[in-house]
Write an enzyme that holds these catalytic residues in place. Structure first.
Site, PDB file in Angstrom:
ATOM      1  N   GLU A 122      -9.625   7.041   3.874  1.00  0.00           N
ATOM      2  CA  GLU A 122      -9.946   5.985   4.455  1.00  0.00           C
ATOM      3  C   GLU A 122      -9.265   5.254   4.433  1.00  0.00           C
ATOM      4  OE1 GLU A 122     -10.086   6.432   1.146  1.00  0.00           O
ATOM      5  OE2 GLU A 122      -9.815   3.962   1.395  1.00  0.00           O
TER       6      GLU A 122
ATOM      7  N   SER B 212       1.260 -10.027  -0.650  1.00  0.00           N
ATOM      8  CA  SER B 212       0.825  -8.451  -0.577  1.00  0.00           C
ATOM      9  C   SER B 212       2.276  -8.204   0.879  1.00  0.00           C
ATOM     10  CB  SER B 212      -0.278  -8.337  -0.686  1.00  0.00           C
ATOM     11  OG  SER B 212      -0.917  -8.889  -0.180  1.00  0.00           O
TER      12      SER B 212
ATOM     13  N   LYS C  87       0.766  -0.944   0.388  1.00  0.00           N
ATOM     14  CA  LYS C  87      -0.610  -0.305  -0.069  1.00  0.00           C
ATOM     15  C   LYS C  87       0.713   1.884  -0.070  1.00  0.00           C
ATOM     16  CE  LYS C  87      -4.394  -1.588   1.426  1.00  0.00           C
ATOM     17  NZ  LYS C  87      -4.199  -2.619   1.878  1.00  0.00           N
TER      18      LYS C  87
HETATM   19  C1  LIG Z   1      -4.995  -4.193   1.520  1.00  0.00           C
HETATM   20  C2  LIG Z   1      -4.584  -5.183   1.403  1.00  0.00           C
HETATM   21  C3  LIG Z   1      -4.802  -6.033   0.259  1.00  0.00           C
HETATM   22  C4  LIG Z   1      -6.039  -5.513  -0.688  1.00  0.00           C
HETATM   23  O1  LIG Z   1      -6.418  -4.696  -1.727  1.00  0.00           O
HETATM   24  P1  LIG Z   1      -5.885  -4.348  -3.004  1.00  0.00           P
HETATM   25  O2  LIG Z   1      -6.394  -3.486  -3.264  1.00  0.00           O
HETATM   26  O3  LIG Z   1      -6.630  -5.628  -3.250  1.00  0.00           O
HETATM   27  O4  LIG Z   1      -3.776  -5.162  -2.805  1.00  0.00           O
HETATM   28  C5  LIG Z   1      -4.378  -7.133   0.245  1.00  0.00           C
HETATM   29  N1  LIG Z   1      -3.225  -7.708   0.867  1.00  0.00           N
HETATM   30  C6  LIG Z   1      -2.475  -6.779   2.318  1.00  0.00           C
HETATM   31  C7  LIG Z   1      -1.142  -7.395   2.727  1.00  0.00           C
HETATM   32  C8  LIG Z   1      -3.043  -5.547   2.541  1.00  0.00           C
HETATM   33  O5  LIG Z   1      -2.801  -4.923   2.797  1.00  0.00           O
END
Ligand SMILES: *Cc1c(COP(=O)(O)O)cnc(C)c1O
Length: 394
Positions: free
Chosen positions: A112, A378, A90
């Protein structure tokens, strides 16, 4: 240009657009007119890439998992977005957007947040750049995610409780939009995924595309070929997924696979599998698929992972799904928990529950032994420890 860029009005096929109240139109129009011109300058690119390198810690490693490769009979790599500053992808977007906000002479940032990950990444970027920061968060989420609320406060942000509706992410988003209407001139709204009115989906995708840009270089170095056979990512709003897919979608080789949160099962009534169940509609300024009742009321989604718990999906993913440029699948809470447990014990990496959804899908695939597979990890799982403890009976 690629085959999935939006039109000038922000449409991906029939999806996307900018369906905003008239009061918000000047803000959105200013962004639409300026974002590409700002982002594409050399000065912007230089500042952005230096911050990604020295502050965020990029490039993130591409790790060859011997254990997963052996287990699944293919070459499996993990893109380590979990090693970014603040623990997820993010921050790539918040750093990019705050630089855009500065170029637009904005003094104040609003955002948000659901689980608090985007709120923390935004508060971090604001602290770095010396901008005032107000984060809208559902009252229920404030209770559930106390450590992230404390982080945001320590970083200097104000956290405003959204007390309407179900008091969760979609309500926090509504309140942030309302706050933007009331402060149109000096405030920039940093949206946390590839959702919202045009140009947000395109702008956020551009910032997250650094993920696949790096994967290409790293794969070339490790395997001699820059294009994998599969790239797999979890799908909430869709920002980490589009970032991981971006430079591979048009290559005629790589199959992008996006994994939604099935929750307790797609037909259980407790799910966030938007593409599987969704009908076309408009949410937060954009036409896309969303989970709704017969008469168009948004259904509260459910996933064990707070970051995937969104009733809509970025319009680019609705488009990629319908044009079959990407495949959208889902796994359940239980399957994701099991995958997280296994990666922790076999590779010594505790993944975020969101990322564990992408991992879990490996078990449902069959590979040729020469296949090269990239899983986008992610984020890291520290924030999910309490959930792991409870459900894995540690
Ligand atoms: C917020 C988040 C997501 C989901 O958001 P996307 O916009 O779909 O990437 C996925 N993995 C993690 C670790 C997150 O913090």
């Amino acid at each position: 240009m690629n085959t999935f860029s939006p039109t000038k009005e922000g449409f991906y096929g029939e999806f996307g657009g900018a369906f905003v109240p008239e009061m918000l139109y000047p803000n959105v129009l200013e962004l639409q007119n300026r974002y590409r011109e700002i982002i594409e300058t050399d000065a912007f690119q230089k500042e952005f890439s230096e911050l990604l390198r020295d502050y965020v810690g990029r490039p993130t490693p591409l790790f060859y998992s011997k254990n997963l490769s052996k287990e699944h009979g293919a070459h499996i790599y993990l893109k380590r977005e979990d090693l970014n500053h603040t623990g997820a992808h993010k921050i790539n977007n918040t750093i990019g957007q705050i630089l855009v906000a500065k170029k637009l002479n904005k003094k104040r940032i609003i955002a948000e947040t659901g689980a608090g990950q985007h709120g923390v990444a935004t508060a971090t970027a604001c602290a770095l750049m010396g901008l005032e920061c107000v984060i809208y968060m559902g009252a229920v989420d404030i209770e559930r995610q106390k450590p992230n609320v404390d982080r945001m406060k320590l970083l200097g942000a104000e956290v405003v409780s959204a007390t309407s509706g179900s008091k969760t992410l979609k309500d926090a988003t509504n309140e942030a939009i309302r706050a933007w209407i009331n402060n149109p001139v000096d405030t920039h709204y940093i949206i946390g995924s590839v959702v919202g009115p045009h140009p947000y989906p395109d702008m956020v995708a551009m910032f997250q595309s650094v993920i696949s840009e790096e994967i290409k270089l790293q794969l070339k170095e490790k395997t001699g070929s820059e294009n994998p056979d599969y790239v797999i990512a979890c799908l909430g709003g869709g920002s980490n997924a589009i970032g991981a897919f971006y430079h591979f979608i048009d290559n005629n080789k790589t199959k992008p696979i996006a994994v939604e949160a099935g929750g307790e099962g797609v037909y259980s009534g407790k799910t966030a599998a938007t593409i599987a169940l969704g009908k076309k509609g408009i949410i937060h300024g954009s036409k896309t698929y969303l989970i709704q009742t017969e008469d168009g009321q948004i259904v509260e989604p459910h996933s064990i992972s707070a970051g995937l718990d969104y009733p809509g999906i970025g319009p680019v993913h609705a488009y990629l799904n319908d044009t079959k440029k990407a495949t959208v699948v889902s796994v359940t809470d239980e399957e994701a928990l099991e995958a997280a447990h296994e990666l922790s014990q076999k590779d010594g990496i505790i993944p975020a529950l969101e990322s564990a959804h992408a991992l879990a899908y490996l078990k449902k695939m069959t590979f040729k032994k020469e296949d090269v597979v990239v899983i986008n990890l992610s984020g890291r799982g520290d924030k999910d420890l309490a959930t792991y403890q409870k459900h894995l009976k540690l």
